[in-house]
Design an enzyme around this catalytic site. Structure first.
Site, short mmCIF file in Angstrom:
data_model
loop_
_atom_site.label_atom_id
_atom_site.label_comp_id
_atom_site.label_asym_id
_atom_site.label_seq_id
_atom_site.Cartn_x
_atom_site.Cartn_y
_atom_site.Cartn_z
N LYS A 252 -11.49 4.90 1.26
CA LYS A 252 -10.40 4.09 0.72
C LYS A 252 -11.03 2.94 -0.07
O LYS A 252 -11.15 1.82 0.41
CB LYS A 252 -9.53 3.56 1.87
N GLU B 170 0.84 -1.20 0.00
CA GLU B 170 0.00 0.00 0.00
C GLU B 170 0.88 1.25 0.00
O GLU B 170 0.58 2.23 -0.68
CB GLU B 170 -0.91 0.02 1.23
#
Length: 132
Positions: free
Chosen positions: A101, A24
């Protein structure tokens, strides 16, 4: 009477490298931010002058800068950073910030994950508390 009005931005998009996992932070992704600023727009309505309100274009740029900035692990921390920065603006009394997200590393089908936080400036103590 003191009025509290709202200025809301929805879906401010910015690329960031936030998350718990190494990939990420390495690969990054787009985050979307909704922000509601609680302000009095009374003066701005009277003067019709942008200097008497919160400039939402500048707010959007500030949000993007924070999302694109230093990496954090949790979107809770990212939302708090945004909220704290927006509260530094003189006219802003309270904020509600939602960080979305949509590409979170979740193993089941989902549309979106988000965190919403609400923060406000400390209230001034009543006059009777500060009187000698």
């Amino acid at each position: 009477m003191d009025f509290v009005d709202e200025i809301t931005l929805k879906g401010v998009r910015a690329f960031g490298r936030h998350g718990v996992y190494d990939d990420e932070k390495r690969d990054g992704q787009y985050f979307f931010v909704d922000a509601t600023l609680y302000v009095s727009t009374k003066r701005a309505a009277e003067t019709d002058d942008v200097v008497d309100t919160v400039h939402y274009g500048e707010v959007a740029e500030q949000i993007v800068s924070i999302v694109e900035g230093t990496s954090v692990n949790l979107i809770e921390a990212l939302a708090a950073r945004i909220a704290d920065a927006l509260l530094e603006r003189e006219l802003v009394r309270m904020v509600a910030v939602t960080v979305h997200k949509p590409k979170a590393p979740i193993t089941v089908p989902f549309k979106d994950v988000s965190v919403t936080i609400r923060r406000g400036k400390p209230e001034e103590p009543p006059a009777w508390m500060t009187a000698p």
